[in-house]
Design a protein around this motif. Sequence first.
Motif, PDB file in Angstrom:
ATOM      1  N   GLU A 115      -0.120  15.622 -26.324  1.00 37.20           N
ATOM      2  CA  GLU A 115       1.019  15.161 -25.211  1.00 37.20           C
ATOM      3  C   GLU A 115       0.565  15.129 -23.834  1.00 37.20           C
ATOM      4  N   ASP A 116      -0.418  16.196 -23.602  1.00 35.03           N
ATOM      5  CA  ASP A 116      -1.441  15.882 -22.055  1.00 35.03           C
ATOM      6  C   ASP A 116      -1.974  14.425 -22.177  1.00 35.03           C
ATOM      7  N   VAL A 117      -2.431  14.105 -23.151  1.00 32.62           N
ATOM      8  CA  VAL A 117      -3.120  12.912 -23.110  1.00 32.62           C
ATOM      9  C   VAL A 117      -2.396  11.841 -23.280  1.00 32.62           C
ATOM     10  N   GLN A 118      -1.221  11.827 -23.858  1.00 24.15           N
ATOM     11  CA  GLN A 118      -0.140  10.793 -23.620  1.00 24.15           C
ATOM     12  C   GLN A 118       0.405  10.471 -22.258  1.00 24.15           C
ATOM     13  N   ILE A 119       0.683  11.728 -21.473  1.00 24.32           N
ATOM     14  CA  ILE A 119       0.794  11.573 -19.955  1.00 24.32           C
ATOM     15  C   ILE A 119      -0.416  10.492 -19.358  1.00 24.32           C
ATOM     16  N   LEU A 120      -1.490  11.115 -19.405  1.00 21.72           N
ATOM     17  CA  LEU A 120      -2.439  10.286 -18.740  1.00 21.72           C
ATOM     18  C   LEU A 120      -2.362   8.781 -19.357  1.00 21.72           C
ATOM     19  N   LYS A 121      -2.269   8.617 -20.642  1.00 19.92           N
ATOM     20  CA  LYS A 121      -2.315   7.094 -21.156  1.00 19.92           C
ATOM     21  C   LYS A 121      -0.989   6.358 -20.280  1.00 19.92           C
ATOM     22  N   SER A 122       0.269   7.165 -20.279  1.00 26.49           N
ATOM     23  CA  SER A 122       1.137   6.432 -19.560  1.00 26.49           C
ATOM     24  C   SER A 122       1.006   5.858 -18.244  1.00 26.49           C
ATOM     25  N   ILE A 123       0.241   6.847 -17.349  1.00 26.74           N
ATOM     26  CA  ILE A 123      -0.288   6.627 -16.036  1.00 26.74           C
ATOM     27  C   ILE A 123      -1.165   5.394 -16.131  1.00 26.74           C
ATOM     28  N   PHE A 124      -2.209   5.659 -16.928  1.00 23.19           N
ATOM     29  CA  PHE A 124      -3.218   4.460 -17.217  1.00 23.19           C
ATOM     30  C   PHE A 124      -2.457   3.139 -17.217  1.00 23.19           C
ATOM     31  N   ASN A 125      -1.420   3.169 -18.032  1.00 21.45           N
ATOM     32  CA  ASN A 125      -0.881   1.886 -18.461  1.00 21.45           C
ATOM     33  C   ASN A 125       0.164   1.328 -17.264  1.00 21.45           C
ATOM     34  N   SER A 126       0.346   2.314 -16.172  1.00 19.49           N
ATOM     35  CA  SER A 126       1.085   1.800 -15.075  1.00 19.49           C
ATOM     36  C   SER A 126       0.293   1.273 -14.002  1.00 19.49           C
ATOM     37  N   VAL A 127      -0.848   1.512 -14.023  1.00 17.40           N
ATOM     38  CA  VAL A 127      -1.568   1.167 -12.867  1.00 17.40           C
ATOM     39  C   VAL A 127      -2.227  -0.216 -13.263  1.00 17.40           C
ATOM     40  N   ARG A 128      -2.343  -1.281 -12.338  1.00 16.88           N
ATOM     41  CA  ARG A 128      -3.133  -2.268 -12.492  1.00 16.88           C
ATOM     42  C   ARG A 128      -4.649  -2.435 -12.394  1.00 16.88           C
ATOM     43  N   GLU A 129      -4.982  -3.358 -13.016  1.00 20.63           N
ATOM     44  CA  GLU A 129      -6.659  -3.566 -13.158  1.00 20.63           C
ATOM     45  C   GLU A 129      -7.023  -3.079 -11.765  1.00 20.63           C
ATOM     46  N   GLY A 130      -8.085  -2.561 -11.591  1.00 17.16           N
ATOM     47  CA  GLY A 130      -8.750  -1.967 -10.325  1.00 17.16           C
ATOM     48  C   GLY A 130      -8.079  -1.042  -9.455  1.00 17.16           C
ATOM     49  N   GLY A 131      -7.072  -0.710  -9.998  1.00 21.20           N
ATOM     50  CA  GLY A 131      -6.101   0.450  -9.342  1.00 21.20           C
ATOM     51  C   GLY A 131      -6.743   1.820  -9.741  1.00 21.20           C
ATOM     52  N   PHE A 132      -6.219   2.732  -8.927  1.00 21.30           N
ATOM     53  CA  PHE A 132      -6.668   3.962  -8.806  1.00 21.30           C
ATOM     54  C   PHE A 132      -5.582   4.993  -9.438  1.00 21.30           C
ATOM     55  N   PHE A 133      -6.166   6.199  -9.849  1.00 29.44           N
ATOM     56  CA  PHE A 133      -5.295   7.357 -10.520  1.00 29.44           C
ATOM     57  C   PHE A 133      -5.942   8.556  -9.790  1.00 29.44           C
ATOM     58  N   ILE A 134      -5.401   9.358  -8.888  1.00 27.75           N
ATOM     59  CA  ILE A 134      -5.761  10.293  -8.250  1.00 27.75           C
ATOM     60  C   ILE A 134      -4.988  11.656  -9.025  1.00 27.75           C
ATOM     61  N   LEU A 135      -5.917  12.668  -9.518  1.00 27.68           N
ATOM     62  CA  LEU A 135      -5.280  13.609 -10.075  1.00 27.68           C
ATOM     63  C   LEU A 135      -6.012  15.070  -9.457  1.00 27.68           C
ATOM     64  N   GLU A 136      -4.851  15.827  -8.903  1.00 24.47           N
ATOM     65  CA  GLU A 136      -5.377  17.200  -8.225  1.00 24.47           C
ATOM     66  C   GLU A 136      -4.893  18.255  -9.268  1.00 24.47           C
ATOM     67  N   ASN A 137      -5.559  18.967  -9.644  1.00 22.52           N
ATOM     68  CA  ASN A 137      -5.080  20.194 -10.401  1.00 22.52           C
ATOM     69  C   ASN A 137      -6.071  21.280 -10.508  1.00 22.52           C
ATOM     70  N   LEU A 138      -5.531  22.250 -11.153  1.00 23.25           N
ATOM     71  CA  LEU A 138      -6.553  23.694 -11.494  1.00 23.25           C
ATOM     72  C   LEU A 138      -7.250  23.539 -12.776  1.00 23.25           C
ATOM     73  N   SER A 139      -8.445  23.514 -12.324  1.00 26.19           N
ATOM     74  CA  SER A 139      -9.535  23.195 -13.472  1.00 26.19           C
ATOM     75  C   SER A 139     -10.152  24.599 -14.078  1.00 26.19           C
ATOM     76  N   ARG A 140     -10.638  24.669 -15.111  1.00 31.97           N
ATOM     77  CA  ARG A 140     -11.131  26.027 -15.853  1.00 31.97           C
ATOM     78  C   ARG A 140     -12.083  26.454 -14.503  1.00 31.97           C
ATOM     79  N   GLU A 141     -13.117  25.716 -14.268  1.00 31.70           N
ATOM     80  CA  GLU A 141     -14.021  26.487 -13.344  1.00 31.70           C
ATOM     81  C   GLU A 141     -13.142  27.031 -12.081  1.00 31.70           C
ATOM     82  N   ILE A 142     -12.348  26.528 -11.534  1.00 30.21           N
ATOM     83  CA  ILE A 142     -11.595  27.055 -10.464  1.00 30.21           C
ATOM     84  C   ILE A 142     -10.849  28.244 -10.679  1.00 30.21           C
TER      85      ILE A 142
END
Length: 271
Positions: free
Chosen positions: A148-175
């Motif tokens: 389900e997490d991956v599906q969210i990323l796929k939905s966002i990917f499909n919403s962005v134009r070619e050459g467009g950006f996706f910026i994700l700010e999140n708590l990582s395992r390292e942090i």
Amino acid sequence: MAKKKTAASKNVTREENLVPPAQKVEWFEKEDFWKNYAPIMFDAARWAEAPAVADSVCKIAGLGKGAKILDAGCGPGRISVELASLGLEVTGVDLIQSELDAAAETASAEGVDLELIKADLRTFKSEKKFDCAINLFTSFGYCDTIEEDVQILKSIFNSVREGGFFILENLSREIAIKDFTEGEWFERAGKTVLTDFSVVGAWEGLRSRWILIDNESGERIEHEFIQRLYSAIELKRIMIGIGFKSVEIYGDFDFSPYNQNARTMVIVARK
């Protein structure tokens, strides 16, 4: 910018793709949770930092006036309104109506327009293609399954134009490991807040228990949830696998290195 309320708003919310991939209702889909906890999460300090975050987003993606941007998980419009004030064409998507209502009211008070859509990011589809999409303030990793997490990323990917950006700010395992604390308490929005944190599995997730005690009535409510923790390199590999051509990882919005001094994890992916 402090969130403002008005009696009416010219910003209209529409509903799309609201059928979730499973019948179970997740905690983050419940209006009552956000009614109780949103004032704690989105306090004055969080609203005050919004202009700087919006400026950083524009610099990272090279966005100018008229650029189309998707705020995926826009909440009460904290960043959406600031982006709109910079002249961007902003679409905010969220699952919670009360949060969208707050975003519409704030946009109206600030004299900017937002397109607001009530939708589940797991199933969200958009005919409009965006120059940039954002998912900020640790809003990712709460679904029951990795799929389900991956599906969210796929939905966002499909919403962005070619050459467009996706910026994700999140708590990582390292942090999460670097900054781990077992709990704390503080006062905010007329409540005493008690928190308790514990590790799930082999740092696969972070369990958070939040207790709110009303300072006047003494009423007590609590909520527990788990956020799945991804390492930065795991998310990079997932995004490359989805189809992003480049994925860079930084320790803040200022392009600082993602190292032992990183404040957060900012992933900048390009389609």
